[in-house]
Design a protein around this motif. Structure first.
Motif: not given
Length: 162
Positions: A56-75
């Motif tokens: 689960p921690l590895a999956l949370v890490l992937v979700a965090a990376i995707l979320g950060t990428t989504a935020y930076l892309t949106w911005r």
């Protein structure tokens, strides 16, 4: 009679967002696979896999990376109104689609595995249920953040602005 595309989503060169039906199908396949895993392993004489906190921690890490990428892309695209390089946009869109589909499969798989342990009176059953549920939720978070990244990649066309 209009022989052209019926809407902006149907024109050539346009991609549609990942559909809920596709994500549901992948999640159902994962759910069935996860549910069958314990039964098949036990019937073959093996020991069902133990879910550690690392999954689960590895999956949370992937979700965090995707979320950060989504935020930076949106911005970049929607706040600063800068265009991504074509290869960057395609790479991020492919990443978003792949992660959404695999996230749905993984979420379904872990949730199915958790369900297969409900009511089983073995020593590690409760531990497997809890950790599998957390991993399933983390898989769902991957789907959510991947869809956010996919949405962040969308740009307005000249037709939509008028």
């Amino acid at each position: 009679m209009n022989d052209g595309p019926s809407g902006p989503e149907d024109r050539p060169g346009r991609l549609r967002p990942t559909s809920a039906a596709t994500l549901t199908a992948w999640a159902v396949v994962g759910l069935v696979g996860g549910w069958l895993l314990r039964t098949l392993v036990v019937r073959s004489g093996g020991t069902p896999p133990i879910v550690t906190w690392a999954q689960p921690l590895a999956l949370v890490l992937v979700a965090a990376i995707l979320g950060t990428t989504a935020y930076l892309t949106w911005r970049t695209v929607h706040v600063h109104h800068e265009l991504l390089q074509p290869h960057q946009a395609v790479n991020r869109l492919v990443l978003a689609r792949a992660c959404a589909l695999v996230g749905a499969l993984v979420a379904g798989g872990y949730l199915g595995y958790a369900v297969s342990w409900v009511g089983v009176g073995t020593e590690l059953a409760d531990q497997r249920v809890l950790r599998s549920l957390v991993a399933g939720l983390a898989g769902a978070a991957i789907v959510g953040t991947a869809l956010l990244l996919e949405r962040a990649c969308r740009v307005r066309s000249d037709d939509e602005e008028s």
